[in-house]
Motif scaffolding. Structure first.
Motif, PDB file in Angstrom:
ATOM      1  N   ARG A 144       7.016  -9.656  -6.716  1.00 61.51           N
ATOM      2  CA  ARG A 144       6.204 -10.262  -5.659  1.00 61.51           C
ATOM      3  C   ARG A 144       6.585 -11.729  -5.465  1.00 61.51           C
ATOM      4  NH1 ARG A 144       0.557  -7.973  -7.457  1.00 61.51           N
ATOM      5  NH2 ARG A 144       0.821  -5.888  -6.670  1.00 61.51           N
ATOM      6  N   SER A 145       6.388 -12.178  -4.265  1.00 62.45           N
ATOM      7  CA  SER A 145       6.650 -13.571  -3.953  1.00 62.45           C
ATOM      8  C   SER A 145       5.529 -14.442  -4.511  1.00 62.45           C
ATOM      9  CB  SER A 145       6.733 -13.758  -2.441  1.00 62.45           C
ATOM     10  OG  SER A 145       6.853 -15.114  -2.139  1.00 62.45           O
ATOM     11  N   SER A 146       5.914 -15.575  -5.074  1.00 63.17           N
ATOM     12  CA  SER A 146       4.914 -16.489  -5.611  1.00 63.17           C
ATOM     13  C   SER A 146       4.448 -17.484  -4.550  1.00 63.17           C
ATOM     14  CB  SER A 146       5.481 -17.254  -6.809  1.00 63.17           C
ATOM     15  OG  SER A 146       6.514 -18.113  -6.369  1.00 63.17           O
ATOM     16  N   GLY A 147       5.147 -17.530  -3.438  1.00 65.98           N
ATOM     17  CA  GLY A 147       4.814 -18.496  -2.400  1.00 65.98           C
ATOM     18  C   GLY A 147       5.671 -19.742  -2.482  1.00 65.98           C
ATOM     19  N   ASN A 148       6.380 -19.930  -3.574  1.00 68.03           N
ATOM     20  CA  ASN A 148       7.253 -21.074  -3.772  1.00 68.03           C
ATOM     21  C   ASN A 148       8.692 -20.590  -3.597  1.00 68.03           C
ATOM     22  OD1 ASN A 148       8.854 -23.127  -4.802  1.00 68.03           O
ATOM     23  ND2 ASN A 148       7.337 -23.736  -6.328  1.00 68.03           N
ATOM     24  N   ALA A 149       9.346 -21.001  -2.542  1.00 70.65           N
ATOM     25  CA  ALA A 149      10.680 -20.498  -2.209  1.00 70.65           C
ATOM     26  C   ALA A 149      11.707 -20.842  -3.288  1.00 70.65           C
ATOM     27  CB  ALA A 149      11.133 -21.051  -0.864  1.00 70.65           C
TER      28      ALA A 149
END
Length: 150
Positions: A87-92
């Protein structure tokens, strides 16, 4: 009105006494089920046996099937399926680092498995060569013994 009765009331149906007692026992947890089973054995042993069978069949004996525990497992189930690492953590920047690290680890795992396969192949070849040498030595000894006896 208890929470279990309210739950059935909001669903627009009137549960029977078995469903109401099941909900009542679920609210109180596994200990209430065990007490009900023991009381069932004391009153009439088939009742206790049927409660025990139901507890095992419905996973109330060994699992977390009671209603107060179901909510907890629903909340944590979405993180326990093993795909949370993707999953993406939101921090690119972190996601790029994580993707690179996972790719590197997969490559290392692939290389290590190939290395282990080469080791197995080499061990198998060494064992086979030893077998063939032993077989050739036995055949040579048999011919020498036959030649000496003749």
């Amino acid at each position: 009105m208890t929470a279990a009765t309210q739950e059935y009331a909001t669903q627009g149906r009137n549960p029977g006494w078995l469903r109401r007692s099941e909900a009542w026992l679920d609210q109180r947890g596994k200990f209430a089920w065990i007490v009900a089973m023991v009381l069932g054995f004391i009153l009439f042993w088939p009742i206790g046996l049927s409660i025990l069978g139901y507890m095992i069949w419905s996973n109330r004996m060994f699992g977390t099937a009671c209603r107060k525990n179901r909510q907890f497992t629903r909340q944590t189930a979405r993180y326990s399926h093993g795909f949370s690492a993707m999953r993406s953590s939101g921090n690119a920047a972190f996601d790029a680092y994580k993707e690179d690290t996972l790719r590197r680890l997969e490559d290392e795992q692939k290389n290590f498995e190939e290395f282990l396969q080469r080791l197995r192949d080499a061990r198998d070849k060494a064992e086979f060569d030893q077998f063939m040498n032993d077989r050739a030595d036995k055949a040579r000894n048999v011919r020498e013994d036959a030649a000496q006896d003749a």
